[in-house]
Write a protein that holds these residues in place. Structure first.
Motif, PDB file in Angstrom:
ATOM      1  N   PRO A   1     -65.215 -45.397 -20.109  1.00  0.00           N
ATOM      2  CA  PRO A   1     -64.036 -45.804 -19.343  1.00  0.00           C
ATOM      3  C   PRO A   1     -63.117 -46.684 -20.177  1.00  0.00           C
ATOM      4  CG  PRO A   1     -66.032 -46.070 -18.026  1.00  0.00           C
ATOM      5  CD  PRO A   1     -66.477 -45.756 -19.424  1.00  0.00           C
ATOM      6  N   PRO A   2     -61.815 -46.595 -19.971  1.00  0.00           N
ATOM      7  CA  PRO A   2     -60.871 -47.388 -20.767  1.00  0.00           C
ATOM      8  C   PRO A   2     -61.154 -48.879 -20.715  1.00  0.00           C
ATOM      9  CG  PRO A   2     -59.692 -45.708 -19.522  1.00  0.00           C
ATOM     10  CD  PRO A   2     -61.110 -45.665 -19.044  1.00  0.00           C
ATOM     11  N   ARG A   3     -61.635 -49.377 -19.580  1.00  0.00           N
ATOM     12  CA  ARG A   3     -61.871 -50.817 -19.475  1.00  0.00           C
ATOM     13  C   ARG A   3     -63.081 -51.258 -20.304  1.00  0.00           C
ATOM     14  NH1 ARG A   3     -63.356 -52.958 -14.982  1.00  0.00           N
ATOM     15  NH2 ARG A   3     -64.328 -51.089 -14.165  1.00  0.00           N
ATOM     16  N   GLU A   4     -63.935 -50.309 -20.729  1.00  0.00           N
ATOM     17  CA  GLU A   4     -65.117 -50.648 -21.520  1.00  0.00           C
ATOM     18  C   GLU A   4     -64.929 -50.376 -23.004  1.00  0.00           C
ATOM     19  OE1 GLU A   4     -68.560 -48.710 -19.993  1.00  0.00           O
ATOM     20  OE2 GLU A   4     -68.163 -49.273 -17.917  1.00  0.00           O
ATOM     21  N   ARG A   5     -63.835 -49.705 -23.377  1.00  0.00           N
ATOM     22  CA  ARG A   5     -63.651 -49.315 -24.773  1.00  0.00           C
ATOM     23  C   ARG A   5     -63.194 -50.495 -25.605  1.00  0.00           C
ATOM     24  NH1 ARG A   5     -60.682 -44.285 -23.464  1.00  0.00           N
ATOM     25  NH2 ARG A   5     -58.865 -45.267 -24.367  1.00  0.00           N
ATOM     26  N   PRO A   6     -63.747 -50.658 -26.832  1.00  0.00           N
ATOM     27  CA  PRO A   6     -63.210 -51.679 -27.742  1.00  0.00           C
ATOM     28  C   PRO A   6     -61.835 -51.287 -28.229  1.00  0.00           C
ATOM     29  CG  PRO A   6     -64.862 -50.342 -28.853  1.00  0.00           C
ATOM     30  CD  PRO A   6     -64.881 -49.922 -27.404  1.00  0.00           C
ATOM     31  N   PHE A   7     -61.090 -52.283 -28.715  1.00  0.00           N
ATOM     32  CA  PHE A   7     -59.713 -52.049 -29.134  1.00  0.00           C
ATOM     33  C   PHE A   7     -59.625 -51.076 -30.295  1.00  0.00           C
ATOM     34  CE2 PHE A   7     -56.127 -53.179 -31.932  1.00  0.00           C
ATOM     35  CZ  PHE A   7     -55.079 -52.900 -31.071  1.00  0.00           C
ATOM     36  N   ASP A   8     -60.554 -51.167 -31.264  1.00  0.00           N
ATOM     37  CA  ASP A   8     -60.457 -50.296 -32.432  1.00  0.00           C
ATOM     38  C   ASP A   8     -60.657 -48.844 -32.057  1.00  0.00           C
ATOM     39  OD1 ASP A   8     -63.070 -50.628 -31.761  1.00  0.00           O
ATOM     40  OD2 ASP A   8     -63.813 -50.790 -33.819  1.00  0.00           O
ATOM     41  N   LEU A   9     -61.367 -48.568 -30.976  1.00  0.00           N
ATOM     42  CA  LEU A   9     -61.527 -47.190 -30.527  1.00  0.00           C
ATOM     43  C   LEU A   9     -60.206 -46.642 -30.010  1.00  0.00           C
ATOM     44  CD1 LEU A   9     -63.325 -44.773 -29.962  1.00  0.00           C
ATOM     45  CD2 LEU A   9     -63.904 -45.783 -27.772  1.00  0.00           C
ATOM     46  N   ASP A  10     -59.424 -47.475 -29.311  1.00  0.00           N
ATOM     47  CA  ASP A  10     -58.122 -47.038 -28.827  1.00  0.00           C
ATOM     48  C   ASP A  10     -57.187 -46.741 -29.992  1.00  0.00           C
ATOM     49  OD1 ASP A  10     -58.654 -47.185 -26.112  1.00  0.00           O
ATOM     50  OD2 ASP A  10     -58.340 -49.348 -26.094  1.00  0.00           O
ATOM     51  N   VAL A  11     -57.304 -47.516 -31.090  1.00  0.00           N
ATOM     52  CA  VAL A  11     -56.420 -47.315 -32.237  1.00  0.00           C
ATOM     53  C   VAL A  11     -56.809 -46.067 -33.013  1.00  0.00           C
ATOM     54  CG1 VAL A  11     -55.681 -48.292 -34.426  1.00  0.00           C
ATOM     55  CG2 VAL A  11     -55.888 -49.761 -32.416  1.00  0.00           C
ATOM     56  N   ASN A  12     -58.115 -45.885 -33.237  1.00  0.00           N
ATOM     57  CA  ASN A  12     -58.567 -44.778 -34.077  1.00  0.00           C
ATOM     58  C   ASN A  12     -58.739 -43.478 -33.319  1.00  0.00           C
ATOM     59  OD1 ASN A  12     -58.744 -46.532 -36.285  1.00  0.00           O
ATOM     60  ND2 ASN A  12     -60.811 -47.178 -35.701  1.00  0.00           N
ATOM     61  N   ASN A  13     -58.846 -43.541 -31.991  1.00  0.00           N
ATOM     62  CA  ASN A  13     -59.085 -42.348 -31.192  1.00  0.00           C
ATOM     63  C   ASN A  13     -58.203 -42.400 -29.952  1.00  0.00           C
ATOM     64  OD1 ASN A  13     -60.165 -39.963 -30.435  1.00  0.00           O
ATOM     65  ND2 ASN A  13     -62.123 -40.780 -29.739  1.00  0.00           N
ATOM     66  N   PRO A  14     -56.894 -42.140 -30.102  1.00  0.00           N
ATOM     67  CA  PRO A  14     -55.962 -42.360 -28.999  1.00  0.00           C
ATOM     68  C   PRO A  14     -56.257 -41.606 -27.718  1.00  0.00           C
ATOM     69  CG  PRO A  14     -54.796 -42.025 -31.069  1.00  0.00           C
ATOM     70  CD  PRO A  14     -56.238 -41.693 -31.317  1.00  0.00           C
ATOM     71  N   PRO A  15     -56.736 -40.327 -27.729  1.00  0.00           N
ATOM     72  CA  PRO A  15     -56.847 -39.623 -26.460  1.00  0.00           C
ATOM     73  C   PRO A  15     -57.715 -40.369 -25.475  1.00  0.00           C
ATOM     74  CG  PRO A  15     -57.115 -38.092 -28.275  1.00  0.00           C
ATOM     75  CD  PRO A  15     -57.098 -39.470 -28.866  1.00  0.00           C
ATOM     76  N   ALA A  16     -57.217 -40.513 -24.268  1.00  0.00           N
ATOM     77  CA  ALA A  16     -57.948 -41.250 -23.252  1.00  0.00           C
ATOM     78  C   ALA A  16     -59.178 -40.473 -22.836  1.00  0.00           C
ATOM     79  CB  ALA A  16     -57.062 -41.497 -22.030  1.00  0.00           C
ATOM     80  N   GLY A  17     -60.227 -41.238 -22.516  1.00  0.00           N
ATOM     81  CA  GLY A  17     -61.418 -40.638 -21.973  1.00  0.00           C
ATOM     82  C   GLY A  17     -62.426 -40.194 -22.985  1.00  0.00           C
TER      83      GLY A  17
ATOM     84  N   ILE B   1     -56.898 -40.334  -8.433  1.00  0.00           N
ATOM     85  CA  ILE B   1     -58.135 -39.634  -8.802  1.00  0.00           C
ATOM     86  C   ILE B   1     -57.815 -38.405  -9.648  1.00  0.00           C
ATOM     87  CG2 ILE B   1     -60.059 -38.295  -7.867  1.00  0.00           C
ATOM     88  CD1 ILE B   1     -60.111 -40.233  -5.497  1.00  0.00           C
ATOM     89  N   SER B   2     -56.806 -37.647  -9.249  1.00  0.00           N
ATOM     90  CA  SER B   2     -56.415 -36.462 -10.027  1.00  0.00           C
ATOM     91  C   SER B   2     -55.929 -36.852 -11.422  1.00  0.00           C
ATOM     92  CB  SER B   2     -55.321 -35.693  -9.289  1.00  0.00           C
ATOM     93  OG  SER B   2     -55.773 -35.227  -8.036  1.00  0.00           O
ATOM     94  N   ARG B   3     -55.173 -37.930 -11.518  1.00  0.00           N
ATOM     95  CA  ARG B   3     -54.682 -38.381 -12.820  1.00  0.00           C
ATOM     96  C   ARG B   3     -55.838 -38.790 -13.728  1.00  0.00           C
ATOM     97  NH1 ARG B   3     -49.387 -42.280 -11.770  1.00  0.00           N
ATOM     98  NH2 ARG B   3     -48.054 -40.720 -10.766  1.00  0.00           N
ATOM     99  N   GLN B   4     -56.848 -39.436 -13.176  1.00  0.00           N
ATOM    100  CA  GLN B   4     -57.939 -39.906 -14.020  1.00  0.00           C
ATOM    101  C   GLN B   4     -58.892 -38.788 -14.420  1.00  0.00           C
ATOM    102  OE1 GLN B   4     -59.873 -43.338 -12.326  1.00  0.00           O
ATOM    103  NE2 GLN B   4     -58.028 -44.597 -12.445  1.00  0.00           N
TER     104      GLN B   4
END
Length: 358
Positions: free
Chosen positions: A328-344, A161-164
């Motif tokens: 949430p990471p499980r709902e994010r599309p792949f291109d969002l992870d590539v173009n916007n690396p910071p989690a959350g 929980i603290s990590r997330q």
């Protein structure tokens, strides 16, 4: 008197004046003689500069390609390692006792404790990618599970929980609506109450029911809790929730939450169903949160348990309003992870997502 005697030079010794045309011709001859060497030097300098620029560009491109190749190799290696690790962790969890016995070999731990250890490793390494709450609750309630393994598993969940929640703080910039908002809740109960008896919690009489985020609040819990329900307003003022805390179990460390979305005048909204769920040590921010029609997202999480034997019990909860752009990471599309690396973090398309099951 002769011309020599008078100081006048003889006619043959007087220099004729140079005409301006002669000067032009002289300058032209000098320029003509120096043009080829100067052009040669200039062309050489330009060629050297162009060659060096091209080489630097090629070196930069090669460096970027090498760095990308190294990153790809590293990611592939990590993916293969995590995949193998995931199979090794999940395999025993999915096996029945008969299948485990058929494989033979003496286990160093009983099955329940061994599965608790595997569940801990799974939660610590894969909590961003899977909803692990059901699995952890299953392992927690296995027959033969020891209190030591159970407490260790619950402590691991609080670490997760603290990590997330940590990336939510680091992703907040600029506008205050981009910041997560926290309200710390303390559920206080007398130790004379049986630990396995469900009790309810309410605000003490005289405490304002409308609570702003960013502070802390104490609720009194008992078998016959008397007081007012908690009302929490979102940072942007668009949503107000009436939160009832009930069915608190100290033995199982679970809390029943019943929330109602209120209208502008504090009335219940008939078109919005109540939000009801059971909070457990295995409720995680990335998987256990609720998206409201306005686009605001909230969640409740168990962060700490304190008990003074024979005196009091305290359960500490964190009520979180997530940043407006959180997905949430499980709902994010792949291109969002590539173009916007910071989690959350994610664009405002989060408002179109459905409620996350709790």
């Amino acid at each position: 008197m002769t011309p020599t005697d008078s100081g006048t030079p003889p006619p043959d010794t007087v220099r004729p004046r140079r005409d301006w045309r002669d000067n032009v011709k002289f300058a032209a001859s000098v320029v003509n003689s120096l043009a080829v060497p100067l052009l040669t030097v200039a062309a050489t300098a330009v060629g050297i500069y162009a060659t060096n620029t091209l080489k630097e560009r090629e070196i930069a491109i090669a460096t970027d390609n090498n760095a990308q190749a190294l990153r790809n190799q590293r990611e592939e290696s990590e993916t293969n390692l995590r995949s193998a690790m995931f199979r090794e962790l999940v395999g025993p969890l999915l096996q029945s006792e008969t299948e485990a016995a058929a494989r033979g070999g003496d286990a160093d731990l009983p099955r329940a404790q061994r599965l608790a250890l595997l569940a801990e490793l799974l939660a610590l390494n894969f909590h961003e990618h899977f909803e692990l709450g059901p699995l952890l609750r299953y392992v927690d309630t296995l027959p033969g599970q020891t209190d030591e393994a159970r407490q260790r598993l619950r402590g691991t969940s609080r670490r997760v929980i603290s990590r997330q929640l940590a990336p939510l703080l680091s992703s907040a910039v600029g506008d205050s609506q981009q910041h997560p908002a926290f309200l710390e809740l303390s559920l206080n109960a007398d130790a004379s109450e049986p630990a396995d008896r469900p009790i309810s919690c309410a605000l003490p009489d005289g405490t304002p029911s409308n609570q702003a985020v960013g502070g802390s609040l104490s609720l009194q819990c008992s078998g016959t809790a008397v007081g007012t329900p908690l009302r929490i307003v979102s940072p942007d003022g668009k949503d107000a929730l009436q939160v009832n805390v009930r069915a608190v179990s100290w033995a199982a460390q679970t809390v029943g939450i019943y929330s109602v979305l209120l209208g502008p005048n504090g009335e219940s909204q008939a078109h919005t169903p109540p939000i009801e769920f059971t909070l457990s040590p295995y409720s995680f921010p990335f998987s256990d949160n609720t998206l409201l029609p306005s686009g605001n997202r909230f969640g409740l999480y168990l962060t700490r348990i304190d008990e003074i034997p024979g005196v009091a019990r305290v359960m500490r909860l964190s009520f979180v309003w997530f940043p407006k752009d959180f997905v949430p990471p499980r709902e994010r599309p792949f291109d969002l992870d590539v173009n916007n690396p910071p989690a959350g973090t994610a664009p405002d398309t989060a408002a179109t997502a459905g409620d996350v099951p709790r």
